[in-house]
Design a protein around this motif. Structure first.
Motif, PDB file in Angstrom:
ATOM      1  N   LEU A  13     -14.976  31.620 -45.367  1.00  0.00           N
ATOM      2  CA  LEU A  13     -15.864  32.598 -46.009  1.00  0.00           C
ATOM      3  C   LEU A  13     -15.118  33.368 -47.103  1.00  0.00           C
ATOM      4  CD1 LEU A  13     -17.882  33.897 -42.924  1.00  0.00           C
ATOM      5  CD2 LEU A  13     -18.661  32.344 -44.724  1.00  0.00           C
ATOM      6  N   ALA A  14     -13.841  33.641 -46.875  1.00  0.00           N
ATOM      7  CA  ALA A  14     -13.020  34.292 -47.905  1.00  0.00           C
ATOM      8  C   ALA A  14     -12.877  33.357 -49.105  1.00  0.00           C
ATOM      9  CB  ALA A  14     -11.649  34.655 -47.343  1.00  0.00           C
ATOM     10  N   TYR A  15     -12.674  32.075 -48.819  1.00  0.00           N
ATOM     11  CA  TYR A  15     -12.569  31.068 -49.881  1.00  0.00           C
ATOM     12  C   TYR A  15     -13.865  31.007 -50.690  1.00  0.00           C
ATOM     13  CZ  TYR A  15     -12.458  26.366 -51.940  1.00  0.00           C
ATOM     14  OH  TYR A  15     -12.526  25.297 -52.798  1.00  0.00           O
ATOM     15  N   THR A  16     -14.987  31.001 -50.005  1.00  0.00           N
ATOM     16  CA  THR A  16     -16.293  30.972 -50.672  1.00  0.00           C
ATOM     17  C   THR A  16     -16.486  32.207 -51.535  1.00  0.00           C
ATOM     18  OG1 THR A  16     -17.199  29.678 -48.839  1.00  0.00           O
ATOM     19  CG2 THR A  16     -18.790  30.791 -50.276  1.00  0.00           C
ATOM     20  N   GLU A  17     -16.073  33.359 -51.026  1.00  0.00           N
ATOM     21  CA  GLU A  17     -16.198  34.602 -51.811  1.00  0.00           C
ATOM     22  C   GLU A  17     -15.335  34.546 -53.070  1.00  0.00           C
ATOM     23  OE1 GLU A  17     -17.098  38.187 -53.415  1.00  0.00           O
ATOM     24  OE2 GLU A  17     -18.211  37.071 -51.878  1.00  0.00           O
ATOM     25  N   ILE A  18     -14.117  34.025 -52.949  1.00  0.00           N
ATOM     26  CA  ILE A  18     -13.240  33.888 -54.127  1.00  0.00           C
ATOM     27  C   ILE A  18     -13.906  32.965 -55.142  1.00  0.00           C
ATOM     28  CG2 ILE A  18     -11.034  32.950 -54.945  1.00  0.00           C
ATOM     29  CD1 ILE A  18      -9.838  33.850 -52.201  1.00  0.00           C
ATOM     30  N   TYR A  19     -14.450  31.860 -54.650  1.00  0.00           N
ATOM     31  CA  TYR A  19     -15.142  30.905 -55.540  1.00  0.00           C
ATOM     32  C   TYR A  19     -16.302  31.598 -56.251  1.00  0.00           C
ATOM     33  CZ  TYR A  19     -17.803  26.873 -57.135  1.00  0.00           C
ATOM     34  OH  TYR A  19     -18.493  25.976 -57.902  1.00  0.00           O
ATOM     35  N   ASN A  20     -17.152  32.269 -55.489  1.00  0.00           N
ATOM     36  CA  ASN A  20     -18.327  32.935 -56.075  1.00  0.00           C
ATOM     37  C   ASN A  20     -17.929  34.047 -57.039  1.00  0.00           C
ATOM     38  OD1 ASN A  20     -20.130  31.299 -54.709  1.00  0.00           O
ATOM     39  ND2 ASN A  20     -20.269  32.679 -52.959  1.00  0.00           N
ATOM     40  N   ARG A  21     -16.834  34.716 -56.742  1.00  0.00           N
ATOM     41  CA  ARG A  21     -16.383  35.848 -57.561  1.00  0.00           C
ATOM     42  C   ARG A  21     -15.836  35.386 -58.913  1.00  0.00           C
ATOM     43  NH1 ARG A  21     -12.832  40.390 -54.496  1.00  0.00           N
ATOM     44  NH2 ARG A  21     -14.713  40.383 -53.221  1.00  0.00           N
ATOM     45  N   TYR A  22     -15.204  34.225 -58.949  1.00  0.00           N
ATOM     46  CA  TYR A  22     -14.490  33.802 -60.161  1.00  0.00           C
ATOM     47  C   TYR A  22     -15.055  32.571 -60.874  1.00  0.00           C
ATOM     48  CZ  TYR A  22     -10.930  37.255 -59.256  1.00  0.00           C
ATOM     49  OH  TYR A  22     -10.274  38.444 -59.083  1.00  0.00           O
TER      50      TYR A  22
END
Length: 192
Positions: free
Chosen positions: A23-32
């Protein structure tokens, strides 16, 4: 109540990423992803290719999450990684285009390139041309290192320079040749 990833800082997300938190990985992806895509598109001028590069970047981020050293911020790491991927892709395309042009020229003249030695000769000439374009002292140091196989110490003694100056000349020469010749040729020919 669980962690709200959207309000989590980049630093916290990195910690979670390193521990395998998808989920942290997904958030980083969505953020950048959008800002990185915009940046990649400015260079590539091809939306699909820009997305390919972004996907490569995030695949590496996940695959190497435990071993990646973040010397700067997450955004800094992502931008530098993206820039390097773009550089590699552009260098590869430039080299391929030059090779195809060269091949087409030979075909039009009625010559058939069946012997790899012809390509090696062309590559050697291209490399020699770029080496001869280096500043005089840098070229001299580089040639003593790569062609005469002298150590930094031997070159320093011969040219009355410090070993540090010799090392810097070689590093700068490699950087220049890498940018001029493209990463593929550079890795093939100049890595020990």
């Amino acid at each position: 109540m669980g962690l709200i990833y959207e309000s989590t800082s980049d630093t916290e997300l990195l910690g979670l990423l390193k521990s395998g938190d998808r989920l942290a990985y997904t958030e980083i992806y969505n953020r950048y992803k959008l800002v990185l895509h915009t940046h990649a598109y400015k260079w590539m001028r091809d939306r699909e290719e820009a997305m390919d590069i972004i996907h490569e970047l995030f695949t590496v981020l996940w695959d190497k999450r435990e071993s990646i050293q973040f010397s700067s911020s997450l955004s800094g790491y992502l931008y530098i990684s993206l820039r390097n991927k773009i550089f590699n892709r552009v260098s590869k395309k430039k080299f391929e285009a030059q090779y195809i042009d060269s091949l087409q020229e030979f075909i039009q003249k009625g010559h058939c390139i069946t012997d790899h030695r012809i390509r090696e000769k062309q590559l050697s000439e291209l490399i020699e041309k770029q080496i001869s374009a280096l500043p005089a002292k840098m070229r001299q140091v580089f040639e003593l290192s790569r062609k005469s196989n002298l150590s930094h110490k031997e070159i320093a003694e011969q040219l009355q320079l410090s070993e540090q100056t010799v090392r810097k000349h070689i590093q700068h020469a490699l950087r220049i040749l890498k940018s001029k010749l493209g990463l593929i040729i550079f890795l093939f020919l100049f890595t020990p």
